[in-house]
Write a protein that holds these residues in place. Structure first.
Motif, mmCIF file in Angstrom:
data_model
loop_
_atom_site.group_PDB
_atom_site.id
_atom_site.type_symbol
_atom_site.label_atom_id
_atom_site.label_comp_id
_atom_site.label_asym_id
_atom_site.label_seq_id
_atom_site.Cartn_x
_atom_site.Cartn_y
_atom_site.Cartn_z
ATOM 1 N N LEU A 192 -5.096 22.506 -1.043
ATOM 2 C CA LEU A 192 -5.330 23.135 0.132
ATOM 3 C C LEU A 192 -6.445 22.633 1.014
ATOM 4 O O LEU A 192 -6.114 22.690 2.316
ATOM 5 C CB LEU A 192 -5.549 24.750 -0.138
ATOM 6 N N LEU A 210 -4.409 20.028 2.865
ATOM 7 C CA LEU A 210 -3.768 20.626 3.559
ATOM 8 C C LEU A 210 -4.269 20.994 5.004
ATOM 9 O O LEU A 210 -3.582 21.132 5.998
ATOM 10 C CB LEU A 210 -2.871 21.894 2.883
ATOM 11 N N LEU A 211 -5.374 21.568 4.810
ATOM 12 C CA LEU A 211 -6.141 21.958 6.166
ATOM 13 C C LEU A 211 -6.075 20.926 7.100
ATOM 14 O O LEU A 211 -6.163 20.873 8.078
ATOM 15 C CB LEU A 211 -7.406 22.610 6.092
ATOM 16 N N PHE A 213 -3.691 24.894 11.349
ATOM 17 C CA PHE A 213 -3.051 24.540 12.822
ATOM 18 C C PHE A 213 -3.799 25.532 14.104
ATOM 19 O O PHE A 213 -4.088 24.643 14.892
ATOM 20 C CB PHE A 213 -1.711 25.216 12.512
ATOM 21 N N TRP A 268 -3.136 29.312 4.891
ATOM 22 C CA TRP A 268 -4.144 28.165 4.883
ATOM 23 C C TRP A 268 -3.535 27.166 6.027
ATOM 24 O O TRP A 268 -4.399 26.540 6.971
ATOM 25 C CB TRP A 268 -4.579 27.903 3.823
ATOM 26 N N SER A 269 -2.233 27.162 5.941
ATOM 27 C CA SER A 269 -1.567 26.136 6.891
ATOM 28 C C SER A 269 -1.965 26.708 8.340
ATOM 29 O O SER A 269 -2.289 26.056 9.079
ATOM 30 C CB SER A 269 -0.254 25.839 6.594
ATOM 31 N N VAL A 297 -0.380 28.877 0.809
ATOM 32 C CA VAL A 297 0.104 27.773 1.456
ATOM 33 C C VAL A 297 0.270 28.124 2.862
ATOM 34 O O VAL A 297 -0.190 27.472 3.868
ATOM 35 C CB VAL A 297 1.160 26.958 0.878
ATOM 36 N N LEU A 298 0.961 29.092 3.337
ATOM 37 C CA LEU A 298 1.422 29.783 4.494
ATOM 38 C C LEU A 298 0.031 30.183 5.322
ATOM 39 O O LEU A 298 -0.194 29.573 6.329
ATOM 40 C CB LEU A 298 2.254 30.618 4.542
ATOM 41 N N MET A 333 -2.804 19.955 8.529
ATOM 42 C CA MET A 333 -2.407 20.971 9.275
ATOM 43 C C MET A 333 -3.218 20.837 11.018
ATOM 44 O O MET A 333 -2.784 21.269 11.811
ATOM 45 C CB MET A 333 -2.578 22.764 9.012
#
Length: 411
Positions: A253, A256-257, A317, A312-313, A309-310, A260
């Motif tokens: 994650l 992922l950050l 963003f 932290w995305s 996931v949603l 995003m």
């Protein structure tokens, strides 16, 4: 300027910013090793990691003078040598003092990587393209935030943090050489009439005393401070200790950050001018994006039942909208002070990161550790305080007033 020359300038400065971003987040991977080997507390880690941001902030005003005097190429190339020295000091240290000094020199050495990049774009490309180009620049640099997640964790399985630090020093020296020999100063920089140091200082004082500067800097600097303080150190412990994730899930994650944030800077940069033609100007668009970032943080703190996931995305963003403030500043202030405006804003921005990153560490230390772990309430309290500060900044940012500075004020 040819398209090939423009692309080369863009990519070189983007690579320099990428390098600075990797430096910014290295301690998120190094932290477990430094804590185990040196017995550092959360407060120690917050102070050590934020030394980068402290020196970065302190360097901004002299860096702004250097940018407007010597140009982006010379200023950044020379300072990258300082970063390389700091990395060697850091990698060869075995105590808090040496680590702090190394981190301090690193922050100073990369202090103009973003400001120089924005200045080079402003001097070489039309103003109408700056939001998009600035967004792509930050996006490419932001890939450094991806590197300090899973890729860095994998690298640390094979190499020590000391060896990685020395490797970074070599990369920094190569980057300095590429910057010096690969970029040509724009004609506007070569032909610019030199102004005295006292005149430049007067302009800097004018910027820092101007109501417009502080109103535009308020919300993006506090939002950016909250995000980067977390991303470069505290978000992984929050995920593990407050949300109960496994370390491997948290590492994914963190990467992922970064991804995003990259996506956000590109997409918001592309949307900014399109929405402006529809009546939503850049100032309001950036502000609405930052309000969305505040809303997502509330969801994190309140532990809304949303897939991680949603959640932290969207967190990564929406955080990208604070970067649009650089383009807002470029529109609000005259062109001849763009270097000093950018670095003055950088100073405020990174003072916020430094203060929040160090503050979170000391807030956590209020709670006793249990087997090296802080209770969830400690993390939630720290993040709640950050959110409150951002709400106050939002009130100032949206306060109705004139947000344009005339060139005559800097004559």
């Amino acid at each position: 300027m040819s398209a090939k020359t423009g692309l080369r300038i863009f990519l070189i400065f983007a690579t320099g910013y990428f390098l600075s971003y990797v430096y910014r987040g290295l301690n998120i991977g190094f932290a477990p090793f430094l804590t185990a080997e040196l017995g550092l507390s959360a407060g120690d880690m917050g102070l050590l990691t934020s030394a980068y941001f402290m020196s970065f902030a302190l360097a901004q005003l002299p860096a702004g003078l250097a940018l407007d005097t010597y140009g982006a190429r010379k200023t950044e190339a020379c300072l990258l040598l300082v970063a390389a020295l700091g990395t060697v000091v850091y990698g060869m240290s075995s105590g808090m003092i040496g680590l702090f000094m190394g981190r301090f020199l690193i922050g100073m050495g990369v202090s103009v990587c973003l400001g120089a990049a924005f200045m080079a774009l402003a001097q070489n490309f039309p103003m109408s393209r700056l939001p998009m180009l600035n967004g792509v620049m930050v996006a490419l640099g932001g890939m450094g935030g991806v590197v300090v997640g899973t890729p860095l964790a994998a690298l640390l399985q094979h190499y020590s943090w000391q060896a990685i630090s020395i490797g970074m020093a070599v990369c920094t020296l190569l980057m300095a050489a590429l910057m010096w020999f690969g970029v040509v100063d724009p004609k506007s920089q070569r032909a610019r009439a030199k102004i005295s140091f006292s005149q430049q200082m007067a302009g800097t004082r004018r910027i820092l005393s101007h109501r417009v500067f502080w109103q535009l800097a308020s919300l993006p600097s506090v939002c950016g401070g909250a995000f980067y303080a977390a991303q470069s150190l505290w978000v992984r412990p929050y995920m593990i200790q407050a949300q109960g994730m496994l370390p491997e899930q948290a590492d994914r994650l963190v990467s992922l950050l970064g991804l995003m944030l990259v996506a956000g800077t590109v997409i918001t940069g592309l949307l900014a001018r399109k929405l402006e033609r529809l009546g939503l100007n850049l100032f309001r668009f950036a502000g609405l994006g930052m309000l969305a970032f505040l809303f997502v943080q509330l969801g994190v703190i309140m532990q809304w039942p949303i897939p991680y996931v949603l959640l932290w995305s969207v967190y990564g963003f929406s955080a990208s909208c604070s970067i649009l403030a650089y383009s807002v500043m470029a529109e609000a202030f005259p062109h001849q002070v763009v270097g000093r405006v950018t670095t003055a804003f950088n100073m405020v921005y990174f003072v916020c990161i430094f203060s929040m990153q160090m503050g979170i560490g000391y807030i956590l230390d209020v709670w006793p550790q249990q087997d090296g772990v802080y209770p969830a309430q400690a993390h939630i309290t720290a993040w709640g305080i950050m959110l409150g500060l951002q709400l106050l900044a939002a009130l100032w940012y949206f306060w109705p007033s004139k947000l344009k500075v005339e060139a005559a004020e800097f004559v």
